[in-house]
Design a protein around this motif. Structure first.
Motif, mmCIF file in Angstrom:
data_model
loop_
_atom_site.group_PDB
_atom_site.id
_atom_site.type_symbol
_atom_site.label_atom_id
_atom_site.label_comp_id
_atom_site.label_asym_id
_atom_site.label_seq_id
_atom_site.Cartn_x
_atom_site.Cartn_y
_atom_site.Cartn_z
ATOM 1 N N THR A 37 3.110 10.268 -7.592
ATOM 2 C CA THR A 37 4.256 10.912 -8.254
ATOM 3 C C THR A 37 4.529 10.371 -9.652
ATOM 4 O OG1 THR A 37 5.904 9.343 -7.424
ATOM 5 C CG2 THR A 37 5.364 11.218 -5.995
ATOM 6 N N GLY A 38 4.050 9.198 -9.958
ATOM 7 C CA GLY A 38 4.368 8.577 -11.237
ATOM 8 C C GLY A 38 5.777 8.016 -11.310
ATOM 9 N N VAL A 39 6.492 8.056 -10.190
ATOM 10 C CA VAL A 39 7.882 7.573 -10.144
ATOM 11 C C VAL A 39 7.924 6.292 -9.321
ATOM 12 C CG1 VAL A 39 10.257 8.079 -9.492
ATOM 13 C CG2 VAL A 39 8.771 9.918 -10.346
ATOM 14 N N THR A 40 8.452 5.235 -9.921
ATOM 15 C CA THR A 40 8.535 3.931 -9.267
ATOM 16 C C THR A 40 9.918 3.740 -8.647
ATOM 17 O OG1 THR A 40 6.982 2.990 -10.869
ATOM 18 C CG2 THR A 40 8.345 1.437 -9.629
ATOM 19 N N PRO A 41 10.010 3.339 -7.379
ATOM 20 C CA PRO A 41 11.318 3.073 -6.778
ATOM 21 C C PRO A 41 12.086 2.010 -7.552
ATOM 22 C CG PRO A 41 9.578 3.036 -5.119
ATOM 23 C CD PRO A 41 8.899 3.078 -6.450
ATOM 24 N N VAL A 42 13.407 2.119 -7.560
ATOM 25 C CA VAL A 42 14.207 1.091 -8.239
ATOM 26 C C VAL A 42 14.330 -0.156 -7.384
ATOM 27 C CG1 VAL A 42 15.523 2.727 -9.649
ATOM 28 C CG2 VAL A 42 16.418 2.031 -7.409
ATOM 29 N N VAL A 43 14.340 0.027 -6.060
ATOM 30 C CA VAL A 43 14.427 -1.113 -5.141
ATOM 31 C C VAL A 43 13.517 -0.853 -3.945
ATOM 32 C CG1 VAL A 43 16.834 -1.658 -5.747
ATOM 33 C CG2 VAL A 43 16.357 -0.265 -3.724
ATOM 34 N N ASP B 206 0.820 -1.215 0.000
ATOM 35 C CA ASP B 206 0.000 0.000 0.000
ATOM 36 C C ASP B 206 0.849 1.257 0.000
ATOM 37 O OD1 ASP B 206 0.703 -0.820 2.639
ATOM 38 O OD2 ASP B 206 -0.798 0.531 3.485
ATOM 39 N N HIS B 207 1.996 1.213 0.684
ATOM 40 C CA HIS B 207 2.908 2.361 0.683
ATOM 41 C C HIS B 207 3.471 2.587 -0.726
ATOM 42 C CE1 HIS B 207 3.649 0.646 4.929
ATOM 43 N NE2 HIS B 207 2.690 1.557 5.008
ATOM 44 N N LEU B 208 3.846 1.497 -1.376
ATOM 45 C CA LEU B 208 4.388 1.596 -2.737
ATOM 46 C C LEU B 208 3.338 2.125 -3.709
ATOM 47 C CD1 LEU B 208 6.313 -1.797 -2.800
ATOM 48 C CD2 LEU B 208 7.375 0.469 -2.886
ATOM 49 N N GLU B 209 2.139 1.575 -3.638
ATOM 50 C CA GLU B 209 1.078 2.017 -4.544
ATOM 51 C C GLU B 209 0.800 3.508 -4.377
ATOM 52 O OE1 GLU B 209 -1.617 -2.004 -5.170
ATOM 53 O OE2 GLU B 209 -1.990 -0.736 -3.417
ATOM 54 N N ARG B 210 0.878 3.983 -3.150
ATOM 55 C CA ARG B 210 0.578 5.398 -2.916
ATOM 56 C C ARG B 210 1.646 6.305 -3.502
ATOM 57 N NH1 ARG B 210 -0.242 8.511 2.865
ATOM 58 N NH2 ARG B 210 -0.742 10.545 1.947
ATOM 59 N N ILE B 211 2.924 6.021 -3.267
ATOM 60 C CA ILE B 211 3.951 6.932 -3.780
ATOM 61 C C ILE B 211 4.025 6.882 -5.299
ATOM 62 C CG2 ILE B 211 5.320 6.926 -1.649
ATOM 63 C CD1 ILE B 211 7.324 5.071 -3.050
ATOM 64 N N ILE B 212 3.804 5.700 -5.875
ATOM 65 C CA ILE B 212 3.804 5.601 -7.337
ATOM 66 C C ILE B 212 2.601 6.350 -7.905
ATOM 67 C CG2 ILE B 212 3.627 4.030 -9.309
ATOM 68 C CD1 ILE B 212 5.039 1.906 -7.517
#
Length: 276
Positions: free
Chosen positions: A152-158, A143-149
């Motif tokens: 912002t439209g930016v996906t973490p690399v790791v 859920d944390h990942l889905e929210r920041i993506i």
């Protein structure tokens, strides 16, 4: 030598590195120096570890071109607001003594303070300014990942998460794979608790390797980035000596069966609220 993993922004990271969590700042430079001498090129630290200066000292003394090293640090939990994050990053860069950081992560989401999206936007800003090559997160749930993506439209690399044979996080790893996020394992040896595990010890004996080497090999064959820690020169070297054997299908099936839903040793990202 470790394979180079290509991240979703095109940057390459060594698959095997050294973590320096809980390494006393007084010995960090020596420990990192041993690792570089043994062949490690990925070094993982964090603001909260309070040993970035030692990593910086080792980098300067290594005799290895800076371009060959891959340095990771992490934003402390109490600096998620933009201005605080910018100050904290400046402090990290001063301590490490580098002009551009290879990888910077948000250390924990700390959902109770609800500032991790602001922190992520600040990392995006720093990357766009050329101060960081790659940006990612640590200890983020789906859920944390889905929210920041989503915001912002930016996906973490790791996403660097607790991961070891007793806590394999398969569901989260599957989500990572669908979004081209690489999984990086912290506490890859189960915080040392698995070093005497009879199942892994049996597999290790079969291959003439230590239990630590066997677990590190398991991480590598799972396609994970892995950062074991040790403060002993012999073990640092041994942990890097894992490229002359392979676990077979039976070994992998056996280790897959060790997974446990309650195998977590460290804090839970949902409730972790410390602000170091």
């Amino acid at each position: 030598m470790p394979e180079q993993i290509t991240l979703n922004d095109g940057t390459a990271i060594p698959q095997l590195g050294l973590g320096v969590w809980q390494v006393d700042h007084d010995i960090t430079a020596q420990v990192v120096g041993w690792a570089i001498q043994a062949g490690y090129r990925l070094i993982d630290t964090a603001e909260g570890y309070r040993n970035e200066e030692g990593v910086g000292e080792a980098i300067r003394a290594a005799g290895v071109p800076a371009a060959e090293l891959f340095i990771t640090s992490k934003l402390r939990n109490g600096a998620h607001q933009r201005d605080a994050a910018l100050r904290a990053f400046d402090d990290t860069m001063k301590k490490l003594g580098v002009e551009q950081l290879d990888l910077f992560l948000i250390h924990w989401p700390v959902p109770s303070q609800d500032k991790y999206v602001e922190a992520w936007k600040t990392l995006v800003e720093l990357q766009q300014a050329g101060r960081i090559k790659s940006i990612g997160v640590s200890n983020f749930n789906r859920d944390h990942l889905e929210r920041i993506i989503g915001e912002t439209g930016v996906t973490p690399v790791v996403n660097q998460i607790e991961l070891h044979p007793r806590f394999q996080q398969r569901d989260l790893r599957e989500f990572h794979a669908r979004h081209d996020i690489h999984t990086e394992s912290w506490s890859p040896l189960g915080s040392g608790r698995l070093l005497s595990d009879p199942t892994i010890s049996g597999i290790a004996r079969k291959h003439g390797k230590s239990t630590a080497q066997t677990m590190i090999r398991w991480h590598l064959q799972q396609g994970l980035i892995v950062i074991p820690k040790s403060v002993r020169q012999d073990r640092i070297a041994a942990n890097f000596d894992v490229f002359d054997f392979e676990l077979d299908a039976q070994d992998l099936e056996t280790i897959a069966g060790m997974d446990s839903a309650d195998g977590r040793n460290g804090p839970n990202p949902v409730t972790a609220a410390f602000l170091f």
